[in-house]
Each structure stands twice: as structure tokens, then as C-alpha cells.
Design a protein around this motif. Structure first.
Motif, PDB file in Angstrom:
ATOM      1  N   ASP A 421       0.851  -1.229  -0.091  1.00 26.06           N
ATOM      2  CA  ASP A 421      -0.150  -0.115  -0.163  1.00 26.06           C
ATOM      3  C   ASP A 421       0.861   1.336  -0.070  1.00 26.06           C
ATOM      4  O   ASP A 421       2.273   1.211  -0.006  1.00 26.06           O
ATOM      5  CB  ASP A 421      -0.967  -0.065   1.042  1.00 26.06           C
ATOM      6  CG  ASP A 421      -0.163   0.053   2.481  1.00 26.06           C
ATOM      7  OD1 ASP A 421       0.889   0.136   2.550  1.00 26.06           O
ATOM      8  OD2 ASP A 421      -1.003  -0.250   3.447  1.00 26.06           O
ATOM      9  N   GLU A 506      -5.063   4.390  -4.476  1.00 21.44           N
ATOM     10  CA  GLU A 506      -4.993   5.046  -3.137  1.00 21.44           C
ATOM     11  C   GLU A 506      -3.956   5.911  -3.343  1.00 21.44           C
ATOM     12  O   GLU A 506      -2.538   5.765  -3.392  1.00 21.44           O
ATOM     13  CB  GLU A 506      -4.458   3.805  -2.119  1.00 21.44           C
ATOM     14  CG  GLU A 506      -3.972   4.107  -0.677  1.00 21.44           C
ATOM     15  CD  GLU A 506      -3.955   3.021   0.084  1.00 21.44           C
ATOM     16  OE1 GLU A 506      -4.593   2.083   0.408  1.00 21.44           O
ATOM     17  OE2 GLU A 506      -2.747   3.004   0.608  1.00 21.44           O
ATOM     18  N   THR A 538      -8.438   4.515   0.681  1.00 27.27           N
ATOM     19  CA  THR A 538      -7.871   3.377   0.583  1.00 27.27           C
ATOM     20  C   THR A 538      -8.355   2.430  -0.713  1.00 27.27           C
ATOM     21  O   THR A 538      -9.388   2.495  -1.251  1.00 27.27           O
ATOM     22  CB  THR A 538      -8.172   2.309   1.723  1.00 27.27           C
ATOM     23  OG1 THR A 538      -9.481   1.753   1.985  1.00 27.27           O
ATOM     24  CG2 THR A 538      -8.022   2.989   3.024  1.00 27.27           C
ATOM     25  N   GLU A 564      -8.544  -5.258   5.213  1.00 26.56           N
ATOM     26  CA  GLU A 564      -8.078  -4.028   5.962  1.00 26.56           C
ATOM     27  C   GLU A 564      -9.113  -3.900   7.304  1.00 26.56           C
ATOM     28  O   GLU A 564     -10.131  -4.457   7.324  1.00 26.56           O
ATOM     29  CB  GLU A 564      -8.750  -2.894   5.059  1.00 26.56           C
ATOM     30  CG  GLU A 564      -7.967  -2.795   3.860  1.00 26.56           C
ATOM     31  CD  GLU A 564      -8.344  -1.623   2.887  1.00 26.56           C
ATOM     32  OE1 GLU A 564      -9.574  -1.000   3.266  1.00 26.56           O
ATOM     33  OE2 GLU A 564      -7.947  -1.409   1.901  1.00 26.56           O
TER      34      GLU A 564
END
Length: 566
Positions: A421, A506, A538, A564
Motif C-alpha cells: 500500500d 490509493e 484506501t 483491511e
């Protein structure tokens, strides 16, 4: 006395399927070209084949049959050679009491029916079917390039297909054979038509498997089982196309080739790997016509698009794109570069490999064998007075350090990093050995992305959200309406319910508050929390927004995003 059927044009007019103007235009074209009226109307888009065929069946007095979904006995397919089926463009679908029922586009072609009666030694009962259906049926029942393989073998009905191993000295000659060239071309053409990004040719003990990667998922291509006898000739042909060494079969090899398909030019990246059963081939298909989408077509939502548009216009700093292999990072980078490319700016890239040629941009290929690494290329690029630079990937401390120094001395730098991420990218750079103060003062934006498949526009429909998704984190906004879109599956999407892909994103914009946290060396989850508090969406949240818009499905978003925490 035999009652004469009304002309096709009149039947279509009476049913309100075409206008008089369209008919007149088609009749004029028929007089000029001599082509069949029905085919002209279909090719001009006046009427669909599905609407035309029932009327044509009545006019001809010949029954109409749907090939799609019909189960044909494999023994019947084995009995009728692929060369005959492809040459005369028909599908055999039933054999009863010495009468073979066949589907063909022109069942009134008596010459074809007489030829087949003679060749096959059977009575022939013709049925009307659509051209496109017959073409698809030939691939489904016989496999891609079946008639070409039969020509190579010289198969006659009922002959034995077992062949000896091709002698080594004959491989090069066979690789240049017109039929092998044609078969490889058929594999490439089918991949292009199916929108495949990769072709995998994989040898095993008793088969040669061909698979296409379409919209990120692998599908097995239907090819004749006989092609395993020509594995080495096929690989040699591909090597010849890419100027590789056909005599070397023990070492991996990489090369490139260019082919033209209609108006499209394809750049093929070819990789050869040795395996215990022979060489495996991966062909990556790159088409410049599919690339430069423009930022607006990448799938960014308006808020994220405005952030990206503003950041790429800054005079200096680093913009990083992160995600796994095949997540569309290169396309995002190229789209950014194309957006800011102008005659007033000097843009240089160093890549491994150069995937697409960008007009007006200087591109360098990494060549580690001679010492041209990302780090070395970056140093050399600085001497060419660039305004903007792109580094294909930051893999090590040396490349990261130079990229940051370049950004701090007044250049805009684009690059990629492999992390899960956006927030983890900061930790990754620190793990490489980069000082936090250098990261906080140089990095402007981090984009994490994935690709999700789009609902097929031809068959998507509203469905209720399944019970299995109710407890998923971030699902709450979707529960208000209670329904989402899903494709039920049709021939346009290979009955998967998906066709095409878009990105989910993201965007972590490095603000003053985040710079302070980076300086303190806080962990990635703390940086992520602060970014979320500042409005970052996100990957999963962005994906669910696209579910809400009817673009993709919940299961597809869950497939590509990690779990998540709430």
C-alpha cells in the motif's frame, strides 16, 4: 407447382426489420459487388445476424440452427477432418443413418454439398447458420489452427496421428515452413482478438498447453492435441521472429519482435525458459494503441484526479507508484509523462524494459551486463539537462539515494516501488537505508494501485448484495441501496461476467503533518492513520466506490485488495 418465396428484402420490410432506404442502398451495393443481400445488410450494421437468420431460413425453405451451446460428439469431429470443415466453412453436428447434418452460412451452395458428399462418403443434410457462429464453432470444436496442423501432418480421414520426434537438423527448416508460420500467426491473431496481454506456451510430458491471460486471468486456449509434435518447431519459429539463438535450448533467452494485425502494430516481448519437457514460452503483447489512455481514462475519481493533476505540475519532488507486477504502474507513469510532455520540457526515462516508445521523450534501456544500471543511468541523465526524469523501478539504496538527490536539486522524478500500500512505501525506503529526513523533504505523492475487472456492459444486471459480503470492512456505503451490478455471463465476456479492466487507487499526498511523522520514523500504520484522517481513500474504499458506480463487483474488489482493519 412449387410456390416461389418472396424476395428477402420484401420479407425484412414486411417484418419492419429494415427501412426502404437501407434496402435500396444494399440492393445498389449488391448490383455493384455481386455479394449476397443478407451479408451486405449485416456488414453495414443495418440488421443483426440473429435477426436476419430466421427470416432467411423462411425465404430459403431450409431449417436454421444455433451452433452456440450445441453439444457435438467428439467422435463426429474426429471423423470430419479440420481441413474440410475450415475450407468449406461448416460444422458437422449430427450423424444418423448415414446422413450427416451440417451447419453452413450458404446452404444453397450445391457445389459445396456435392463435394462433401463425395469426400466424406455420406448423405449431406444442410442447415442454415451464422458466419460468426460457424467461425467460433470451428475454434471451439477443432481448436485454433487445427486445419494448419492437419496440413503439416498430411492427415487423411482415419489416419494415425502418432508422429516420430522431429530430427534436430530439420527443426530450422520446419520452423520456416509456411504452415508453422501460419500456425504461430493464428495463435497471435486469436490472442489479439481475445484482448490477451500474454500468451503462455507450456510443454508437459504428454501435451503442449497454450494459455491466454485476459483481464488478468489465465484461460486455456483450445488448440489441437497434435501440436505437441511440433513444439520445437513452434518455439524455433518464435525464436526466429525475435532474433534469438535457435540452437541454444539449455539457457533462458529474451527478445522482442514486431507484428502488424490489421491497423494495429504489436510489440512482442518474448521470454524462453528451459524445462524438463522442452522450452516454455511467454509472449507479452504490447499495443501502442491501447496505451496512452490519458489520465481521465485511468479510472481515477475526480478528487484523486485533481490531486494527481496538481502534483505532476510541480517543478521538483518524487512521485512514486506502487503495486504488484501487472497492476498498471507503467501505464499510469506513461500517462503522467504524456500529460506534461511539451517542447519546453526535457524528459528522460530509464527503463527495464522500454515497454512503449513515447514521442518527444528520450528513453534509455537498462543493460546490467555492460554496467548500465538504474543508478548509473540516473547519473548520466543529469548531464543532459533534464527537467523531468522517470526511473523504471527503485530497487536498492543506491538508486533511491540518487533519485532523492536529483529531486532535491530541482527535478521532478517519477518511479515505482513494490509495496502493498501507499504508507508501506515510506517504510520500504527507510529499510533500503534512506534517511527519513531525505524522504520527508523529497517525496510529494505515493500512488498505490490495482487493476479490477469491469462488469461486462453486454450482460450486467442489478443483483442483491450476498450475505457473505455483509461483514466485510468498508462495505457499509453499499448496504444503503442493497443492490449492486454483476455480469451474468455472455459470449462477449467468455461467460465470465467481466470485460475490460480499470484501476483502483490509493493516493497518499505527503502533507506537512505527514512530513513530521516521517521525520520521527513512525511505523507505516501510523502514517496510514494520519493519511486516512486527512481524507485519503484506501484501495478497498476506492474499489467499493466503483462498485457503487456499477463498474465492478464486490468479489472482484475483495480479490485484489488485502484485508483491511476497520
Amino acid at each position: 407447382m412449387i410456390k416461389k418465396s418472396p424476395p428477402l428484402g420484401k420479407l425484412l420490410l414486411d417484418k419492419g426489420l429494415i427501412s426502404q432506404e437501407a434496402l435500396d442502398k444494399a440492393l445498389a451495393e449488391q448490383e455493384k459487388s455481386g455479394r449476397l443481400l443478407g451479408r451486405i445488410l449485416v456488414r453495414e450494421g443495418v440488421i443483426s445476424e440473429d435477426a436476419l437468420l430466421p427470416v432467411l431460413s423462411v425465404q430459403m425453405g431450409i431449417p436454421w440452427v444455433r451452433i452456440e451451446g450445441k453439444k457435438v460428439d467428439p467422435q463426429l469431429i474426429d471423423r470430419v477432418p479440420a481441413t474440410y470443415a475450415h475450407h468449406y466453412k461448416f460444422i458437422p453436428f449430427n450423424l444418423e443413418d448415414g446422413t450427416l447434418s451440417i451447419a453452413l452460412a450458404d446452404p444453397l451452395d450445391l457445389q459445396t454439398i456435392d463435394d462433401l458428399r463425395l469426400f466424406l462418403g455420406l448423405k449431406i443434410k444442410p442447415f442454415l447458420a451464422g458466419e460468426k457462429e460457424i467461425e467460433k464453432g470451428l475454434k471451439r470444436y477443432y481448436g485454433i489452427g487445427a486445419e494448419t496442423v492437419e496440413k503439416i501432418i498430411g492427415q487423411k480421414p482415419g489416419s494415425d496421428l502418432s508422429l516420430p520426434e522431429v530430427a534436430t537438423e530439420d527443426i530450422e527448416d520446419l520452423a520456416q515452413d509456411a504452415s508453422i508460420i501460419k500456425f504461430v500467426n493464428q495463435i497471435l491473431l486469436e490472442a489479439f482478438r481475445e484482448r490477451a496481454t500474454d500468451i503462455h506456451i507450456e510443454p508437459f510430458q504428454d501435451e503442449l498447453r497454450v494459455r491466454y491471460r485476459i483481464d488478468g486471468i489465465l484461460y486455456e486456449a483450445n488448440v489441437p492435441s497434435n501440436i505437441r509434435y511440433f513444439h520445437r518447431a513452434i518455439v524455433s519459429r518464435i525464436k526466429i521472429m525475435a532474433n534469438l539463438n535457435i540452437a541454444e535450448r539449455r539457457l533462458p533467452q529474451d527478445g522482442r519482435a514486431k507484428v502488424r494485425v490489421g491497423k494495429a502494430e504489436l510489440d512482442l516481448r518474448i521470454s524462453i525458459l528451459p524445462t524438463p519437457f522442452g522450452e516454455a514460452v511467454d509472449i507479452r503483447l504490447l499495443s501502442t494503441s491501447n496505451l496512452l489512455l490519458g489520465l481521465r481514462k485511468l479510472g481515477l475519481l475526480e478528487k484523486d484526479l485533481s490531486i494527481l493533476e496538481s502534483v505532476i505540475k510541480r517543478p521538483h519532488g518524487i512521485i512514486l507508484v506502487t503495486g504488484p507486477t501487472g497492476s498498471g504502474k507503467t501505464t499510469t507513469l506513461y500517462s503522467c509523462l504524456s500529460r506534461i510532455n511539451s517542447s519546453e520540457r526535457k524528459i528522460i526515462t530509464i527503463e527495464d524494459p522500454i515497454e512503449y516508445q513515447l514521442k518527444g521523450i528520450t528513453q534509455i534501456q537498462v543493460l546490467p551486463k555492460i554496467g548500465l544500471t538504474f543508478a548509473q543511468g540516473l547519473r548520466s541523465m543529469l548531464r543532459h539537462d533534464p527537467d523531468i526524469m522517470m526511473v523504471g523501478e527503485i530497487r536498492d539504496f543506491e538508486t533511491a539515494e540518487i533519485a532523492i538527490q536529483v529531486a532535491l536539486t530541482g527535478h521532478l522524478v517519477f518511479s515505482t516501488v513494490h509495496t502493498n500500500d501507499a504508507a508501506s512505501t515510506i517504510t520500504r525506503l527507510i529499510d533500503m537505508g534512506v534517511e527519513p529526513y531525505l524522504i520527508s523533504s523529497s517525496v510529494e505523492l505515493i500512488i498505490a494501485q490495482r487493476l479490477v475487472r469491469l462488469c461486462c456492459p453486454y450482460c450486467k444486471e442489478e443483483v442483491r448484495i450476498g450475505e457473505e459480503f455483509i461483514q466485510e470492512p468498508g462495505i457499509e456505503p453499499l448496504l444503503e441501496k442493497g443492490v449492486v451490478w454483476e455480469g451474468r455471463g455472455c459470449e462477449h465476456c467468455k461467460f465470465t461476467g467481466y470485460r475490460g479492466r480499470t484501476g483502483i487507487y490509493e493516493l497518499l499526498l505527503v502533507t506537512d503533518q505527514l512530513r513530521e511523522l516521517i521525520l520521527k520514523g513512525v511505523p507505516a500504520n501510523r502514517i496510514r492513520e494520519e493519511a486516512l484522517a486527512q481524507g485519503m481513500r484506501t484501495l478497498r474504499q476506492d474499489g467499493f466506490e466503483k462498485v457503487k458506480m456499477g463498474l465492478t463487483t464486490i468479489s472482484e474488489v475483495l480479490r485484489v485488495t488485502q484485508q483491511e482493519e476497520g
